[in-house]
Design an enzyme around this catalytic site. Structure first.
Site, PDB file in Angstrom:
ATOM      1  CG  ASP A  92      61.875  47.002  45.079  1.00 54.20           C
ATOM      2  OD1 ASP A  92      63.364  45.864  44.424  1.00 54.20           O
ATOM      3  OD2 ASP A  92      61.903  47.409  44.278  1.00 54.20           O
ATOM      4  CG  HIS A 135      57.616  42.943  51.294  1.00 53.30           C
ATOM      5  ND1 HIS A 135      57.110  41.693  50.563  1.00 53.30           N
ATOM      6  CD2 HIS A 135      56.793  43.997  50.965  1.00 53.30           C
ATOM      7  CE1 HIS A 135      56.063  42.024  49.364  1.00 53.30           C
ATOM      8  NE2 HIS A 135      56.091  43.566  49.545  1.00 53.30           N
ATOM      9  CG  ASP A 172      50.425  45.013  50.876  1.00 50.59           C
ATOM     10  OD1 ASP A 172      50.442  46.133  51.279  1.00 50.59           O
ATOM     11  OD2 ASP A 172      50.808  45.178  49.501  1.00 50.59           O
ATOM     12  CG  ASP A 265      49.740  47.801  48.344  1.00 51.35           C
ATOM     13  OD1 ASP A 265      50.435  47.802  48.436  1.00 51.35           O
ATOM     14  OD2 ASP A 265      48.263  46.663  48.589  1.00 51.35           O
TER      15      ASP A 265
HETATM   16  C1  LIG Z   1      55.010  45.448  53.145  1.00 50.49           C
HETATM   17  O1  LIG Z   1      55.267  46.874  52.173  1.00 50.49           O
HETATM   18  C2  LIG Z   1      54.669  46.978  51.269  1.00 50.49           C
HETATM   19  C3  LIG Z   1      54.371  47.362  50.205  1.00 50.49           C
HETATM   20  O2  LIG Z   1      53.894  45.599  49.910  1.00 50.49           O
HETATM   21  O3  LIG Z   1      53.550  47.514  49.474  1.00 50.49           O
HETATM   22  C4  LIG Z   1      55.762  47.418  49.730  1.00 50.49           C
HETATM   23  C5  LIG Z   1      55.482  47.143  48.364  1.00 50.49           C
HETATM   24  C6  LIG Z   1      57.206  47.233  47.902  1.00 50.49           C
HETATM   25  C7  LIG Z   1      57.254  47.446  46.333  1.00 50.49           C
HETATM   26  C8  LIG Z   1      58.642  47.553  45.912  1.00 50.49           C
HETATM   27  N1  LIG Z   1      58.910  47.945  44.274  1.00 50.49           N
HETATM   28  C9  LIG Z   1      58.752  49.039  43.960  1.00 50.49           C
HETATM   29  C10 LIG Z   1      58.349  49.287  42.655  1.00 50.49           C
HETATM   30  C11 LIG Z   1      58.555  50.883  42.674  1.00 50.49           C
HETATM   31  N2  LIG Z   1      57.208  50.856  40.927  1.00 50.49           N
HETATM   32 ZN   LIG Z   2      52.006  45.938  49.139  1.00 48.97          ZN
END
Ligand SMILES: COCC(O)(O)CCCCCNCCCN
Ligand SMILES: [Zn+2]
Length: 663
Positions: A92, A135, A172, A265
């Protein structure tokens, strides 16, 4: 001292160069809409602009392996095919010829922020960066992250400034597993994260993201996970977790520096989080952390994919860092059933490590870590699904209310022979009270307080309250000969000016004969008195065995009772009364004033007796928004107090939903 803002448009100069549904939400516009919103609102001009810089190899190697760094160093020279190939080994995340440069700027920005705060150039600050960081791991990129910006910042702060304890708060909506892995065996870094989990069915689907991952070896207890097993979490759920899990632990940990993995988010409208908390919640989450570590707080952007709620949430956060009054949060209905279970699990998992959680209840009967939902919860599920539909389908929410700064921060009403503390504006009565009110005052307060100068005092007091309500003054300090008499008068004066008054009474009270039942006043009294029999829905006595001088018991009462009650009650004015001889410790007193400013747009009226004027300086400092000094060496709260608090909460939670911590 000001607020630092780090932003460099260079970090907008990388993007996804191929098709990948999992990564398409991580776009450069995330940064531009956030920064432009700060510019448009005039907030960026009020910040101290600090330039970004590239993190050095040695700084990156504080967290990452040489092999990983060397590999990432090659990406600027890769062809598109090579970049795709290179990306496949991670999850991802995507690479781009310019992402290595941006990743160094993102980490370097976090370090610049730490420098600005630790050298006292600013009080706090925020770094708007991409790629995000929480991450990424020792040897791997993950979840849009290349270098772990906040983890590097924590190690850097310890190494360069000898910081002993770092608190990392990760709001987050994803679990920052990279941060957890980095510090899980390290008692000098407390990592707190809440995250959408849905019984391990949500990305990154890790067993170790659950509430029972409490850290390991000497780091046991220093990793706090709160999984959200449903979407649609609201402001109540977030505030409950702050009051009943994070803040007691954070205050006991007593950090020298607070780092925030500021991902937005977790706000309403975000496609990843699917939560319902409104952007103004971040004003309160930020505020609740600002009296830790003497106010040294560094926020570093992580996620946030709905460009509207992201921009609003960033503005709410920055406005609070700048010290502006907080927005009132209306109709907080208490945590939902699923949130209570998560809360209860996290508290029980940590009660053996944190004395402030010592009296937390056992975990809920339903073992929520199992993947399948118990059949008994089926109908509960259906009801909550219906609620979620209502909340997420529209994805509309009101613009956060304007947070206007009153022209005067702090007013004072003092006897003529008492000097006014620096920074406070002394009030003289702009007009004499009409005779009707004077007679009302006279027969109300029995003491001599209403003789000649008494009436003057009360007319000034009335003027001050009028100006608070009119938002011409934010807060005020009143010194009177007799606080008990004055309390009753204030009740009268405010009854026709404000709808709801939260009265926080610190110390024992001679007689409290204005207990109300109509809800116009909520009285919370913290003292050594055990007048349990007088308790009612709107009069809540909290008894501390050793009285208000016991800071451990006091702070537990503040987080476990006072703040949740205050949020649910949502007053238009806070009257903080310091009874003579309360014994409250000055740093605790300042912490209390700081925390109470989260209510009623900061309209706090402090009532003290003339013979306590030695505490006027520290009171004025807190009213003027200076961060409270850290609470020193907190002892373990007395068992009887912890027990009594839990029992009191259980009895009250039928009336006050924000007190719920057990399902
Ligand atoms: C530190 O990065 C900020 C974060 O935590 O928002 C990253 C999220 C990765 C989300 C990965 N999957 C996405 C699936 C799409 N529906
Ligand atoms: Zn996030």
């Amino acid at each position: 001292m000001g607020t630092a803002l780090l932003y460099d448009e260079e970090m907008t100069k990388y993007k996804l160069l191929w098709v990948d549904p999992a990564c398409k939400i991580e776009v450069p516009e995330r940064l531009t809409v956030s920064y432009e919103a700060l510019v448009r609102s005039g907030l960026s001009d009020r910040c101290i602009s600090v330039p970004a810089r590239e993190a050095s190899d040695s700084e990156i190697l504080l967290v990452h392996s040489e092999a990983y760094l060397e590999a990432v160093k090659k990406t600027p020279y890769m062809t598109l095919e090579d970049l795709k190939e290179f990306t496949l080994q991670f999850g991802d995340v995507y690479f781009h010829p310019n992402i290595y440069h941006c990743a160094k700027l993102a980490s370097g920005s976090a370090l610049q922020l730490v420098d600005s705060v630790m050298t006292g150039k600013v009080r706090n600050g925020i770094a708007l960066v991409r790629p995000p960081g929480h991450h990424s791991m020792h040897g791997a990129a993950n979840g849009f992250c290349v270098f772990n910006n906040v983890a590097i910042a924590a190690r850097y702060a310890k190494q360069k400034y000898g910081v002993k304890r770092v608190l990392i708060v990760d709001w987050d909506i994803h679990h920052g597993q990279g941060v957890q892995y980095c510090f899980e065996d390290d008692p000098s870094v407390l990592y707190f994260s809440w995250h959408r989990y849905e019984h391990q069915n949500f990305w990154p689907n890790l067993r170790e993201s659950d509430y029972d991952s409490v850290g390991k070896e000497s780091g046991t207890g220093f990793n706090v996970n709160v999984p959200w097993n449903k979407v649609g979490m609201e402001n109540s759920d977030y505030l409950s977790v702050f009051c009943h899990v994070l803040l007691p632990v954070a205050y006991e940990f007593c950090p020298d520096l607070v780092l925030v993995c500021a991902g937005f988010d977790s706000a309403i409208g975000d496609p990843e989080g699917e939560m319902c908390a409104t952007p103004d919640i971040f004003a309160h989450l930020t505020h609740l952390l600002m009296n830790l570590a003497g106010g040294k707080l560094c926020a570093v952007l992580e996620g946030g994919y709905n460009l509207t709620s992201l921009a609003q949430s960033v503005c709410q956060t920055v406005q609070t860092l700048l010290g502006d009054p907080l927005p009132q949060l209306a109709n907080l209905r208490g945590p939902c059933k699923s949130a209570i279970e998560s809360l209860q699990c996290a508290r029980s998992a940590h009660r053996r490590y944190w004395s402030f959680l010592k009296h937390a209840a056992d975990p809920p009967m339903t073992d929520i870590s199992t993947k399948h939902i118990k059949s008994t919860m089926e109908e509960e599920e259906k009801r909550e699904m219906a609620e979620e539909e209502r909340c997420t389908e529209g994805k509309v929410w009101p613009e956060p209310p304007e947070r206007l700064c009153p022209p005067v921060c702090s007013g004072s009403v003092l006897p003529d022979d008492v000097a006014c503390p620096d920074g406070l504006k002394r009030l003289s009565s702009s007009k004499d009270l009409e005779p009707l009110l004077v007679s009302k005052l006279k027969n109300r307060s029995r003491t001599a307080a209403v003789d000649g100068d008494g009436v003057t005092t009360f007319s000034r007091l009335y003027t001050l309250i009028e100006k608070l309500v009119a938002n011409e003054i934010r807060n005020g300090l009143v010194l009177v000969p007799d606080v008990t008499a004055a309390m009753c008068v204030v009740q009268d004066l405010t009854s026709d000016l404000v709808k709801r008054v939260l009265v926080v009474c610190v110390g024992k009270e001679k007689e409290l004969d204005y207990v109300t039942t109509d809800g116009k006043v909520l009285v919370v009294q913290i003292s050594s008195e055990d007048n349990e029999e007088q308790r009612s829905k709107y009069y809540i006595p909290v008894c501390l065995k050793k009285g208000c001088s016991d800071t451990s018991g006091f702070i537990q009462a503040v987080f476990g009772l006072l703040l949740p009650l205050g949020y649910e009650y949502n007053p238009d004015l806070v009257l903080l009364v310091r009874m003579p001889g309360s014994g409250v410790v000055d740093s605790m007193w300042q912490q209390l004033i700081g925390l109470l400013q989260g209510f009623a747009k900061g309209h706090t009226l402090v009532l003290m007796q003339v013979n306590e004027k030695a505490s006027m300086g520290s009171t004025a400092s807190a009213l003027l928004g200076h961060p409270a000094p850290p609470l020193q060496e907190l002892q373990t709260p007395f068992p009887e107090d912890g027990d009594a608090l839990e029992r009191l909460r259980e009895r009250l939670q039928a009336d006050w939903k924000m007190l719920q911590t057990t399902s």
